[in-house]
Design a protein around this motif. Sequence first.
Motif, PDB file in Angstrom:
ATOM      1  N   ALA A   1      27.838  14.708  22.288  1.00 38.23           N
ATOM      2  CA  ALA A   1      26.790  13.700  22.447  1.00 38.23           C
ATOM      3  C   ALA A   1      26.543  13.398  23.920  1.00 38.23           C
ATOM      4  O   ALA A   1      25.389  13.219  24.347  1.00 38.23           O
ATOM      5  N   THR A   2      27.605  13.343  24.714  1.00 37.30           N
ATOM      6  CA  THR A   2      27.458  13.072  26.142  1.00 37.30           C
ATOM      7  C   THR A   2      26.641  14.156  26.830  1.00 37.30           C
ATOM      8  O   THR A   2      25.803  13.873  27.694  1.00 37.30           O
ATOM      9  N   VAL A   3      26.871  15.410  26.446  1.00 32.31           N
ATOM     10  CA  VAL A   3      26.103  16.518  27.020  1.00 32.31           C
ATOM     11  C   VAL A   3      24.627  16.392  26.642  1.00 32.31           C
ATOM     12  O   VAL A   3      23.733  16.578  27.483  1.00 32.31           O
ATOM     13  N   LEU A   4      24.351  16.068  25.376  1.00 28.62           N
ATOM     14  CA  LEU A   4      22.957  15.911  24.952  1.00 28.62           C
ATOM     15  C   LEU A   4      22.298  14.721  25.643  1.00 28.62           C
ATOM     16  O   LEU A   4      21.106  14.770  25.957  1.00 28.62           O
ATOM     17  N   GLU A   5      23.050  13.663  25.872  1.00 27.86           N
ATOM     18  CA  GLU A   5      22.510  12.535  26.637  1.00 27.86           C
ATOM     19  C   GLU A   5      22.175  12.974  28.065  1.00 27.86           C
ATOM     20  O   GLU A   5      21.106  12.654  28.602  1.00 27.86           O
ATOM     21  N   ALA A   6      23.110  13.684  28.698  1.00 31.06           N
ATOM     22  CA  ALA A   6      22.915  14.109  30.087  1.00 31.06           C
ATOM     23  C   ALA A   6      21.736  15.064  30.225  1.00 31.06           C
ATOM     24  O   ALA A   6      21.187  15.216  31.327  1.00 31.06           O
ATOM     25  N   ALA A   7      21.357  15.731  29.127  1.00 30.60           N
ATOM     26  CA  ALA A   7      20.218  16.652  29.175  1.00 30.60           C
ATOM     27  C   ALA A   7      18.879  15.921  29.180  1.00 30.60           C
ATOM     28  O   ALA A   7      17.840  16.533  29.451  1.00 30.60           O
ATOM     29  N   HIS A   8      18.886  14.631  28.882  1.00 31.54           N
ATOM     30  CA  HIS A   8      17.651  13.851  28.975  1.00 31.54           C
ATOM     31  C   HIS A   8      17.398  13.566  30.458  1.00 31.54           C
ATOM     32  O   HIS A   8      18.290  13.088  31.160  1.00 31.54           O
ATOM     33  N   PRO A   9      16.206  13.846  30.976  1.00 27.27           N
ATOM     34  CA  PRO A   9      15.978  13.706  32.420  1.00 27.27           C
ATOM     35  C   PRO A   9      16.323  12.334  32.979  1.00 27.27           C
ATOM     36  O   PRO A   9      16.933  12.229  34.050  1.00 27.27           O
ATOM     37  N   GLN A  10      15.941  11.268  32.273  1.00 26.13           N
ATOM     38  CA  GLN A  10      16.221   9.931  32.791  1.00 26.13           C
ATOM     39  C   GLN A  10      17.718   9.632  32.781  1.00 26.13           C
ATOM     40  O   GLN A  10      18.271   9.089  33.747  1.00 26.13           O
ATOM     41  N   ILE A  11      18.385   9.982  31.690  1.00 29.56           N
ATOM     42  CA  ILE A  11      19.818   9.704  31.597  1.00 29.56           C
ATOM     43  C   ILE A  11      20.584  10.554  32.591  1.00 29.56           C
ATOM     44  O   ILE A  11      21.512  10.078  33.255  1.00 29.56           O
TER      45      ILE A  11
END
Length: 480
Positions: A34-44
Amino acid sequence: MTPETPSPGSLFGPDSQFHLFFNDPRWALAVLRATVLEAAHPQIGAALIDNSTFVAHPWRRLRNTLVSLQRMFGPDEEVRRKEAARLNRMHARLSGTDGRNRPYDAMDPEVRAWVVATVFESSVTMRRLSGQPLDPAATERLYAEFHGFFRALGDRGGHLPPTLREFWQYYDRMVEEELENTEALRIILYKLFDHLPAPPLLNGLPTVWAAGRALAGPVVGTVTVASLPEPFRRRAGLPEVPGAQALMQGAYLAAGLTRFLPDSWITTENITGLLYLSPDSDDPRAATLMALRDRMQRAAALFRLVTPFPAQHGPADETGGGGRNAEQFFTDVLDQTGDGYLDWPDLAAMARELSSRLDLDEPEETKLYNAYADWWRELQAALDTDGDGRISREEYATAVPSLAGPALIRLAEVLFTATDTDGNGSIDATEYRSLFQTAFHRDKPTTEPTYSRTAFVKDFLAFMTARSHTTPFDPLLTEA
């Protein structure tokens, strides 16, 4: 009770689906995914690069996240309300622009919805990959709990779809259209595990930790990449490692087998407590673990003679008392984000950590942030010689780091007042523990010292000016 048959009642508390996942060892893989998928969001991703301590202090960051989730999903409505308010105040301070001059804002409800979505989806995927998929009713219940979490933060307006069927459409669209191969994602997947510092329990065992990290790091990275949605892997150009899918399945299945161990062995609180045990702890497990550490140190010494590892640098090598040199203090304490510079996000990270430990509410939290902001302006005026808005290690080391200016003295006073909750002019054992003890629960101690205002300010100034690293403040801000 099994996750497939949750009991009715509140969305939160010990009967919730989330509570069962929280102590499931497989959830560690789900949270990383989940952390990796969050980090893949440009803003996050941009917010993580600019503000987060996940590179320099990953274990502290993990512990704080787990404590926050425990508060939000616990049965106490007042605790949940207070934690939601704290999270909102923290996120309101995180905004800026990324390297492509695109704005980011941690209070953007669409961004917050994606964070909730990744944890929910990764929890469902965790069960599927480990051969125990959730049935439709359990999945609906879990989604209702995460939707309740999102509402508890105060978010409205349908940013997180109201139904599970709509959620999967939203999730697929985000994966295929919004996510990017961000710098934060690359650091997590390919750099973090290569340089992951040892948890407090393994400090002083650099060879043992280096050997374990060298073996486990590539495996964890490969497993995480293989578990990501295939459309995103393809679009982001993430490498396909032969055998990665089989390795991933094996990792999830192996983690799932640990659920047959005694509950006392695998609860998140117990595991976290073990990682943060110190040699002088009065925990009955400390003596056994310290004896094991001694044997590991002897084995590591022998192992180094046979297969020497590169010299390990950092806090794990520090065994003596006395002060630090300026460059070491800069790396260990001031550069909280690990980017090689001192700027406002580093001091804001200190304020966040102290506010969280003391469970500060308004206006005390803002007073602490303002005191750190004043100190930042004092440091910037004295040390930013090239005017680039940040302080390099060299600028700090060649200046006068031992000078305690008025703003730093004021910061020490503000921190003392925030810790002295009963206002009697002295920090007693309970107040001491609330600031310095690392744990999920902080029971009243019997051995911690009390602090007068004068002694507290003196120790804080000695620590923050690199004159001493034997005070209680050292693990407070230097722990990984």
